[in-house]
Motif scaffolding. Sequence first.
Motif, short mmCIF file in Angstrom:
data_model
loop_
_atom_site.label_atom_id
_atom_site.label_comp_id
_atom_site.label_asym_id
_atom_site.label_seq_id
_atom_site.Cartn_x
_atom_site.Cartn_y
_atom_site.Cartn_z
N CYS A 228 46.90 38.92 44.12
CA CYS A 228 45.98 37.81 44.37
C CYS A 228 44.73 38.27 45.12
N ARG A 229 44.78 38.34 46.46
CA ARG A 229 43.58 38.66 47.24
C ARG A 229 42.98 40.01 46.89
N ILE B 214 41.28 39.80 43.53
CA ILE B 214 40.01 39.08 43.65
C ILE B 214 38.96 40.03 44.22
N ALA C 174 44.41 32.47 40.71
CA ALA C 174 43.29 33.38 40.96
C ALA C 174 42.56 33.68 39.65
N MET D 96 38.67 32.52 39.17
CA MET D 96 37.66 33.58 39.02
C MET D 96 36.89 33.40 37.71
N MET E 272 39.76 38.63 34.93
CA MET E 272 40.39 39.77 35.59
C MET E 272 41.44 40.46 34.71
N ILE F 163 38.34 33.01 48.21
CA ILE F 163 37.43 33.68 47.26
C ILE F 163 36.04 33.80 47.88
#
Length: 140
Positions: A17-18, A21, A51, A55, A63, A118
Amino acid sequence: MSSQKPKVAFICVHNSCRSQIAEALGKHLAGHVFESYSAGTEMKAQINQDALRLMKEIYAIDMEESQRPKLLTEIPKVDIVIKMGCNVTCPFLPSQYEEDWGLDDPSGKSDDEFRIIIKKVEENIKILAKKITNKTIAAQ
């Protein structure tokens, strides 16, 4: 002869996830300043679906086209390590410089929570790019 761009690794435990991103926004917003990678110590089967969706919605970045969850051993040697904020024992990667962004994991939370994280990642990417450009971070 031009010097190579520093390699930056965005790391957290699951790399779903993070850190994903951050890798995407690093490529999108600061690809001219540094190379972005993400990895973790444990691997999820896929990138967090919220995510991915957000995004695409916010930046038109897919992604899944260029990213997948990866282990630390799957990325090249890096100059800079950015920890996402694991709240557990964060993974260790040797580097010349390290920061912990201390971001909460939005997994399983609302879109608003995701958008906040984000946005923080976007701001941090821009600050990091500025530090590298201004050579306030010592990376080759």
